[in-house]
Design an enzyme around this catalytic site. Structure first.
Site, PDB file in Angstrom:
ATOM      1  N   LYS A  14     -33.198  -8.368   8.162  1.00  0.00           N
ATOM      2  CA  LYS A  14     -32.140  -9.201   8.737  1.00  0.00           C
ATOM      3  C   LYS A  14     -32.750 -10.119   9.788  1.00  0.00           C
ATOM      4  O   LYS A  14     -33.808  -9.858  10.361  1.00  0.00           O
ATOM      5  CB  LYS A  14     -31.031  -8.351   9.356  1.00  0.00           C
ATOM      6  CG  LYS A  14     -31.453  -7.428  10.514  1.00  0.00           C
ATOM      7  CD  LYS A  14     -31.562  -8.090  11.881  1.00  0.00           C
ATOM      8  CE  LYS A  14     -31.935  -7.100  12.982  1.00  0.00           C
ATOM      9  NZ  LYS A  14     -32.303  -7.753  14.263  1.00  0.00           N
ATOM     10  N   ASP A 144     -27.947  -1.140  14.517  1.00  0.00           N
ATOM     11  CA  ASP A 144     -28.030  -2.070  13.385  1.00  0.00           C
ATOM     12  C   ASP A 144     -27.670  -1.414  12.047  1.00  0.00           C
ATOM     13  O   ASP A 144     -27.392  -2.111  11.069  1.00  0.00           O
ATOM     14  CB  ASP A 144     -29.446  -2.650  13.264  1.00  0.00           C
ATOM     15  CG  ASP A 144     -29.774  -3.644  14.364  1.00  0.00           C
ATOM     16  OD1 ASP A 144     -28.856  -4.031  15.107  1.00  0.00           O
ATOM     17  OD2 ASP A 144     -30.943  -4.035  14.468  1.00  0.00           O
TER      18      ASP A 144
END
Length: 294
Positions: A14, A144
């Site tokens: 990401k 996350d």
């Protein structure tokens, strides 16, 4: 037919297209706002059920003892949850990993690996947890992890767990690995860290894109200045890539990225990257490939 293996399970990287620190809670956690962008580049995991109840990582990872690995800890959490729900301990599993994402890079590698493990084992063990339940299970391990299980590009708030889906540009990214590991705690503890950036809204971000702007130009990364001051290779990468477009650090570092409209533009930049750095390109993803197994 009951599945006993799941191979080639992707754990994508990401990027944080921006990362603002808006404040700090009483417990010390920082209040953040960010947009998470999935990339078509990352680690790959392989799972094979065992005949006992042991959870094993069969790939050696330098600097990551098996008992500390987020993959193993996530699998153990899910195994315990299945036991709690059913009264029976599911079969153990051997987990292999093709590791390409750097540690301490701000790409979410460890969290992404753990999220893929939760999604794959939810299927292999026929645990039946919903996406929301898996997100809640993974949150204590890392802020996350819920994003990767959420599986869509997201506007995130809180400590990163309050997620809303958001449209992001269909583009290519060049990512530079500066060759240093940036410890997240060192960045968040730094005296010079900006902790009072004014909050933005998802509408602000979407409106900015609708005006034809590059997503990499919205806001800033509040952690970047501190990381650049502590780690010169990060500052050098930002400066070098900035000659080709808006360059920004992702997460708490160390990796640096810039967006490009085509693969050809990304290739042209990659061809000029100094050999002292590892660099690669990746296409923006809209959805996590593992959502199909949930």
């Amino acid at each position: 037919m009951t599945l006993t293996t799941l191979n080639n399970c992707p754990a994508p990287a990401k990027l944080n297209l921006f990362l603002h620190v808006n404040g700090r809670r009483a417990d010390g956690y920082h209040l953040l706002q960010t947009v998470f962008q999935l990339l078509d580049h990352g680690d790959t995991l392989h799972f094979a059920l065992r005949d006992d109840t042991l959870i094993r990582r069969v790939t050696a990872l330098a600097g990551v003892p098996e008992e500390q690995d987020l993959i193993i800890r996530a699998a153990q959490l899910l195994q315990a949850e299945v036991l709690r729900r059913t009264g029976a301990l599911p079969r153990g599993v051997d987990i292999a990993i093709d590791k390409v994402l750097p540690m301490g890079g701000g790409l979410g590698g460890g969290s992404s690996d753990a999220a893929t493990a939760l999604m794959a084992l939810n299927r292999l063990w026929q645990a039946g947890l919903t996406r929301e339940e898996l997100m809640a299970l993974g949150l204590p391990l890392g802020a996350d992890i819920p994003f990767f299980i959420f599986g869509e590009n997201a506007f995130a708030e809180g400590v990163g767990e309050a997620l809303q889906p958001v449209a992001t540009p269909d583009c290519w990214y060049v990512v530079i690995e500066p060759g240093v590991q940036v410890p997240t705690a060192a960045i968040f503890c730094a005296e010079g860290l900006t902790r009072n950036t004014e909050p933005v809204t998802i509408a602000d971000f979407s409106r900015y894109l609708a005006e034809g702007n590059d997503a990499g130009g919205f806001g800033k990364n509040d952690l970047q200045q501190v990381a650049c001051s502590l780690f010169k290779p990060v500052a050098d990468a930002v400066e070098w890539l900035g000659a080709y477009g808006e360059a920004r650090m992702t997460g708490s570092g160390a990796c640096v990225f810039s967006a490009f409209g085509s693969q050809e533009e990304a290739d042209a930049v990659l061809s000029n990257v100094p050999p002292v750095w590892i660099a690669w390109k990746a296409k923006a993803l809209n959805r996590h490939p593992m959502l199909t197994v949930l």
